[in-house]
Scaffold this motif. Structure first.
Motif, PDB file in Angstrom:
ATOM      1  N   GLU A   6       0.838  -1.193   0.000  1.00 51.16           N
ATOM      2  CA  GLU A   6       0.000   0.000   0.000  1.00 51.16           C
ATOM      3  C   GLU A   6       0.881   1.253   0.000  1.00 51.16           C
ATOM      4  N   SER A   7       0.367   2.320  -0.580  1.00 49.97           N
ATOM      5  CA  SER A   7       1.060   3.603  -0.567  1.00 49.97           C
ATOM      6  C   SER A   7       0.036   4.726  -0.643  1.00 49.97           C
ATOM      7  N   GLY A   8       0.499   5.926  -0.354  1.00 47.31           N
ATOM      8  CA  GLY A   8      -0.369   7.091  -0.486  1.00 47.31           C
ATOM      9  C   GLY A   8      -0.893   7.650   0.809  1.00 47.31           C
ATOM     10  N   GLY A   9      -0.592   7.000   1.921  1.00 52.79           N
ATOM     11  CA  GLY A   9      -1.051   7.519   3.199  1.00 52.79           C
ATOM     12  C   GLY A   9      -0.301   8.775   3.580  1.00 52.79           C
ATOM     13  N   GLY A  10      -0.794   9.429   4.625  1.00 52.17           N
ATOM     14  CA  GLY A  10      -0.134  10.651   5.089  1.00 52.17           C
ATOM     15  C   GLY A  10      -1.005  11.427   6.026  1.00 52.17           C
ATOM     16  N   SER A  37      -9.452  -2.369   4.341  1.00 54.92           N
ATOM     17  CA  SER A  37      -9.908  -2.332   5.726  1.00 54.92           C
ATOM     18  C   SER A  37      -9.023  -1.354   6.488  1.00 54.92           C
ATOM     19  N   ARG A  38      -9.407  -1.014   7.707  1.00 52.61           N
ATOM     20  CA  ARG A  38      -8.616  -0.072   8.483  1.00 52.61           C
ATOM     21  C   ARG A  38      -8.660  -0.436   9.962  1.00 52.61           C
ATOM     22  N   GLN A  39      -7.669   0.028  10.675  1.00 55.58           N
ATOM     23  CA  GLN A  39      -7.614  -0.219  12.105  1.00 55.58           C
ATOM     24  C   GLN A  39      -7.094   1.015  12.824  1.00 55.58           C
ATOM     25  N   SER A  40      -7.908   1.505  13.748  1.00 54.35           N
ATOM     26  CA  SER A  40      -7.512   2.643  14.572  1.00 54.35           C
ATOM     27  C   SER A  40      -6.956   2.118  15.889  1.00 54.35           C
ATOM     28  N   ALA A  91      -6.451   6.066  10.748  1.00 53.09           N
ATOM     29  CA  ALA A  91      -6.241   4.635  10.940  1.00 53.09           C
ATOM     30  C   ALA A  91      -5.094   4.164  10.048  1.00 53.09           C
ATOM     31  N   VAL A  92      -4.691   2.929  10.282  1.00 48.28           N
ATOM     32  CA  VAL A  92      -3.825   2.246   9.323  1.00 48.28           C
ATOM     33  C   VAL A  92      -4.737   1.537   8.336  1.00 48.28           C
ATOM     34  N   GLY A 118       0.018  -2.242   5.369  1.00 46.97           N
ATOM     35  CA  GLY A 118      -0.755  -1.075   5.781  1.00 46.97           C
ATOM     36  C   GLY A 118      -0.044   0.242   5.542  1.00 46.97           C
ATOM     37  N   THR A 119      -0.853   1.295   5.436  1.00 43.45           N
ATOM     38  CA  THR A 119      -0.334   2.644   5.298  1.00 43.45           C
ATOM     39  C   THR A 119      -1.116   3.563   6.233  1.00 43.45           C
ATOM     40  N   GLN A 120      -0.419   4.436   6.927  1.00 48.42           N
ATOM     41  CA  GLN A 120      -1.039   5.281   7.939  1.00 48.42           C
ATOM     42  C   GLN A 120      -1.730   6.482   7.308  1.00 48.42           C
ATOM     43  N   VAL A 121      -2.960   6.702   7.708  1.00 50.38           N
ATOM     44  CA  VAL A 121      -3.706   7.898   7.324  1.00 50.38           C
ATOM     45  C   VAL A 121      -4.068   8.640   8.602  1.00 50.38           C
ATOM     46  N   THR A 122      -3.689   9.900   8.669  1.00 48.78           N
ATOM     47  CA  THR A 122      -3.982  10.721   9.835  1.00 48.78           C
ATOM     48  C   THR A 122      -4.717  11.977   9.381  1.00 48.78           C
ATOM     49  N   VAL A 123      -5.877  12.204   9.959  1.00 47.35           N
ATOM     50  CA  VAL A 123      -6.696  13.361   9.613  1.00 47.35           C
ATOM     51  C   VAL A 123      -6.763  14.277  10.827  1.00 47.35           C
TER      52      VAL A 123
END
Length: 125
Positions: A6-10, A37-40, A91-92, A118-123
């Motif tokens: 996976e890529s593109g998180g941030g 899927s995602r996991q917080s 989440a990841v 997984g890739t981390q997404v932080t909002v």
């Protein structure tokens, strides 16, 4: 061994957008259905979206109308476009897919399930 990447998180502000990508680590014969899927932290992994080999998408209620899942059957890659992001989307994010990695599997219509790291997404609010 083949796996998914996976890529593109941030980090993105609330209301912003991100596009996640998913691709096999090496060439494969085919990718059938794909799932995100995602996991917080402190929570169980939850299903986000899936797309069938024929391109039919389904979404969880939490992301329906904001996220778009897609798959490129030529490149055997997938993507998750995320719009109107919210802090609770932090989440990841994991990509999973059923892939045919051998000629035998392709000929017999068999596949195995693979997941990425997984890739981390932080909002931010």
């Amino acid at each position: 061994q083949v796996h998914l990447v996976e890529s593109g998180g941030g980090l993105v502000q609330q209301g912003g957008s991100l596009r996640l990508s998913c691709a096999p680590s090496e060439s494969v014969f085919a990718v059938n259905n794909m799932t995100w899927s995602r996991q917080s932290p402190g929570k169980q992994r939850e299903w986000v979206a899936s797309i069938t080999g024929d391109g039919i998408p389904t979404y969880s209620e939490a992301v329906n109308g904001r996220f778009t899942i897609s798959k490129d059957n030529v490149k055997n890659t997938g993507a998750l476009r995320m719009n109107f992001l919210r802090p609770e989307d932090t989440a990841v994010y994991y990509c999973g897919a059923n892939m045919m990695t051998t000629m035998t599997q392709l000929m017999k219509g068999l596949s195995d399930e693979y997941w990425g790291q997984g890739t981390q997404v932080t909002v931010s609010a």
